[in-house]
Design a protein around this motif. Structure first.
Motif, PDB file in Angstrom:
ATOM      1  N   LEU A  16       0.825  -1.199   0.000  1.00 46.32           N
ATOM      2  CA  LEU A  16       0.000   0.000   0.000  1.00 46.32           C
ATOM      3  C   LEU A  16       0.862   1.253   0.000  1.00 46.32           C
ATOM      4  O   LEU A  16       1.952   1.277   0.580  1.00 46.32           O
ATOM      5  N   ILE A  17       0.354   2.297  -0.651  1.00 44.43           N
ATOM      6  CA  ILE A  17       0.899   3.646  -0.509  1.00 44.43           C
ATOM      7  C   ILE A  17      -0.237   4.515   0.007  1.00 44.43           C
ATOM      8  O   ILE A  17      -1.284   4.630  -0.655  1.00 44.43           O
TER       9      ILE A  17
ATOM     10  N   VAL B 166       2.966   1.474 -12.143  1.00 48.47           N
ATOM     11  CA  VAL B 166       3.994   2.517 -12.184  1.00 48.47           C
ATOM     12  C   VAL B 166       3.409   3.833 -12.707  1.00 48.47           C
ATOM     13  O   VAL B 166       3.288   4.806 -11.973  1.00 48.47           O
ATOM     14  N   SER B 167       3.029   3.876 -13.982  1.00 48.57           N
ATOM     15  CA  SER B 167       2.545   5.132 -14.568  1.00 48.57           C
ATOM     16  C   SER B 167       1.052   5.098 -14.864  1.00 48.57           C
ATOM     17  O   SER B 167       0.553   5.947 -15.611  1.00 48.57           O
ATOM     18  N   THR B 168       0.338   4.158 -14.295  1.00 47.23           N
ATOM     19  CA  THR B 168      -1.108   4.085 -14.486  1.00 47.23           C
ATOM     20  C   THR B 168      -1.752   5.385 -14.022  1.00 47.23           C
ATOM     21  O   THR B 168      -1.494   5.856 -12.921  1.00 47.23           O
TER      22      THR B 168
ATOM     23  N   LEU C 245       2.389   4.478  -8.700  1.00 45.12           N
ATOM     24  CA  LEU C 245       3.481   5.340  -8.262  1.00 45.12           C
ATOM     25  C   LEU C 245       3.278   6.765  -8.765  1.00 45.12           C
ATOM     26  O   LEU C 245       3.534   7.735  -8.044  1.00 45.12           O
ATOM     27  N   GLN C 246       2.794   6.894  -9.988  1.00 43.36           N
ATOM     28  CA  GLN C 246       2.594   8.229 -10.553  1.00 43.36           C
ATOM     29  C   GLN C 246       1.472   8.965  -9.843  1.00 43.36           C
ATOM     30  O   GLN C 246       1.592  10.161  -9.528  1.00 43.36           O
TER      31      GLN C 246
ATOM     32  N   LEU D 157       8.008  11.761  -8.027  1.00 40.83           N
ATOM     33  CA  LEU D 157       8.981  10.721  -7.719  1.00 40.83           C
ATOM     34  C   LEU D 157       9.051   9.619  -8.762  1.00 40.83           C
ATOM     35  O   LEU D 157       9.955   8.802  -8.718  1.00 40.83           O
ATOM     36  N   THR D 158       8.098   9.569  -9.686  1.00 38.01           N
ATOM     37  CA  THR D 158       7.954   8.402 -10.557  1.00 38.01           C
ATOM     38  C   THR D 158       9.258   8.042 -11.255  1.00 38.01           C
ATOM     39  O   THR D 158       9.735   8.751 -12.142  1.00 38.01           O
TER      40      THR D 158
END
Length: 270
Positions: A125-126, A155-157, A170-171, A177-178
């Motif tokens: 989780l983030i 990642v970039s979803t 992440l994005q 930070l990506t």
């Protein structure tokens, strides 16, 4: 779903090969597309693939998660891989492997600057939203049992591409930070390899350290939870610990219960 190929290029095979060549106990099989990297890795394990085979799909089209859920992402937006491992630890310690995987993936992403925790057993989780899913499967082979460790990370979803409101990438979590998909893949795999090797080599002391570290970084411990158990039943209470066998300890109205498998829901007070 959008298909901006200029913004979402394929994984750079040369970069991955160059970096992984520095780690002799890893070997790469990079696929442009695959329904499931776990299935490919399981087939390779049955055919005799050694410990350390890393199967990566640039785009996974029919990935599987825990409890037979699907893991689908837009092309070029995620990393999906499966790592063949051949544990030599006693069979009683195998249940810790999924938890170890979630813990090491979480730590690897934290090293990039993300605020990560693990929901028992291994959802990463983030800020309370799921960014990574993990499926660990035991495979019987002629060379003995193998573990196939499957990991998928958004990642970039983009926000509109996420499948459910409880997911993130992440994005979305922190656009500033990506890192690149190659960077995420290499960092996570290195962390997983290091964590697995330490767990294997360290004996009882390593198992105790893993348990303590896992509990300290587990978002579930200390939460009110509902656990949907195999078979259709459920229990509710407060998650108070994870025992040395990797089971979630839940304090219920009927007393403490140990959960070895189940789907945890963190209950948010109304």
């Amino acid at each position: 779903m959008t298909g901006d190929s200029d913004q979402r290029p394929p994984l750079d095979a040369a970069v991955l090969q160059q970096e992984l060549a520095l780690t002799p106990d890893l070997s790469l099989e990079l696929l442009a597309e695959s329904p499931s990297t776990n299935q490919v890795a399981a087939d390779r394990a049955r055919d005799g693939a050694p410990d350390g085979l890393l199967v990566v799909a640039d785009h996974q089209t029919a990935g599987r998660g825990r409890l037979d859920r699907t893991w689908e992402t837009p092309a070029g937006a995620a990393i999906t891989f499966s790592l063949v491992l051949r544990p030599t630890v006693p069979a009683a310690q195998w249940p810790w492997l999924p938890l170890l995987t979630g813990h090491t993936v979480s730590k690897a992403l934290a090293a990039f600057g993300y605020n990560t925790r693990v929901k028992w057993p291994n959802d990463v989780l983030i800020d309370g939203l799921k960014v990574a899913g993990i499926l660990v499967e035991r495979i019987e082979t002629s060379d003995g049992p193998a573990a196939v460790v499957g990991v998928g990370i958004n990642v970039s979803t983009r926000a509109e591409e996420l499948p459910v409101p409880t997911a993130t990438s992440l994005q979305v979590a922190h656009a500033d930070l990506t890192p690149t998909r190659e960077g995420v893949l290499l960092g996570v795999v290195a962390g997983l390899r290091e964590g697995f090797d330490a767990w294997q080599a360290g004996g009882a002391d390593a198992a105790q350290r893993l348990a303590s570290s896992y509990v300290a970084h587990c978002a579930t411990v200390g939460q009110d939870v509902r656990v949907d158990l195999p078979g259709g039943t459920a229990i509710s209470g407060r998650a108070v610990d994870v025992d040395l066998d990797g089971r979630l300890v839940v304090e219920t109205a009927e007393g403490r219960q140990l959960v070895g498998a189940g789907d945890v829901v963190h209950v948010v007070p109304e």
